[in-house]
Structure formats: C-alpha cells, structure tokens
Design an enzyme around this catalytic site. Structure first.
Site, PDB file in Angstrom:
ATOM      1  N   ARG A  17      -2.901 -10.326  -2.737  1.00 50.53           N
ATOM      2  CA  ARG A  17      -1.662 -10.660  -2.032  1.00 50.53           C
ATOM      3  C   ARG A  17      -1.074 -11.981  -2.501  1.00 50.53           C
ATOM      4  NH1 ARG A  17      -3.463 -11.030   3.697  1.00 50.53           N
ATOM      5  NH2 ARG A  17      -5.314 -11.698   2.571  1.00 50.53           N
ATOM      6  N   ASN A  35      -2.434  -6.529   3.543  1.00 43.43           N
ATOM      7  CA  ASN A  35      -3.570  -5.625   3.452  1.00 43.43           C
ATOM      8  C   ASN A  35      -3.402  -4.528   4.497  1.00 43.43           C
ATOM      9  OD1 ASN A  35      -4.920  -7.027   1.445  1.00 43.43           O
ATOM     10  ND2 ASN A  35      -6.211  -8.163   2.856  1.00 43.43           N
TER      11      ASN A  35
END
Length: 95
Positions: A17, A35
């Site tokens: 990320r 996520n």
C-alpha cells in the site's frame, strides 16, 4: 480515467500500500488503497489515462517481496470515483 483494482497474491505484509501510494503520487494519480480481509489489496484510482495505465503496469509487479498473481480491473463506479479526494492517495483501513 477512473479504475477499480483488485490485486491478489502476496501483497500484504510487504509494504504494497505504501509503495502503491508513492508510485501513484509520482504519476499524479489520485485515489485510495486498502488491504482486504481476504488478503488482497483494493484500490480506486483516477487521473490522466496514460498515468493510470502506467500505475496499473507497475502494480502488476509491486514492491520487492510482493508476488502479484492476479490484477483485476474495471471502470470505477460513479460513487467510487466521487469518493476520491483530488491530489491525494489515501491508505484506508482494512475492509
């Protein structure tokens, strides 16, 4: 050009990320990334078509330690695109 991405494989616990946000910002792409509880990563991105496509190509590999098995893409819905804050790439909580 706004897209919804779902990235599967070894993409959690490897800094995916943060890596994705840095690459998106460098390309001038806005959006969010998070996520998922199924161990995938989800993102909605928006920007110039060339920049968005470049980010998608990069996302197919990810950072060191990641192993992308599958990247699914579709046009973002109007609601997904409307939730993007222009000029930012947010890391959202896991869903």
């Amino acid at each position: 050009m706004a897209l919804h991405l779902r990235i599967e494989g070894i993409v959690q616990g490897v800094g995916y990320r943060q890596w994705f946000r840095r690459r998106a910002e460098a390309l001038g792409v806005s959006g969010w990334v998070r996520n998922r509880s199924d161990d995938s990563v989800e993102a909605v991105i928006d920007g110039a078509a060339e920049a968005v496509e470049a980010l998608v190509r990069l996302a197919m590999n990810g950072p060191a330690g990641a192993k992308v098995d599958r990247l699914a893409r579709r046009a973002a819905t109007a609601d997904e695109a409307a939730a993007i804050s222009p000029g930012t790439v947010e890391i959202l909580p896991t869903e």
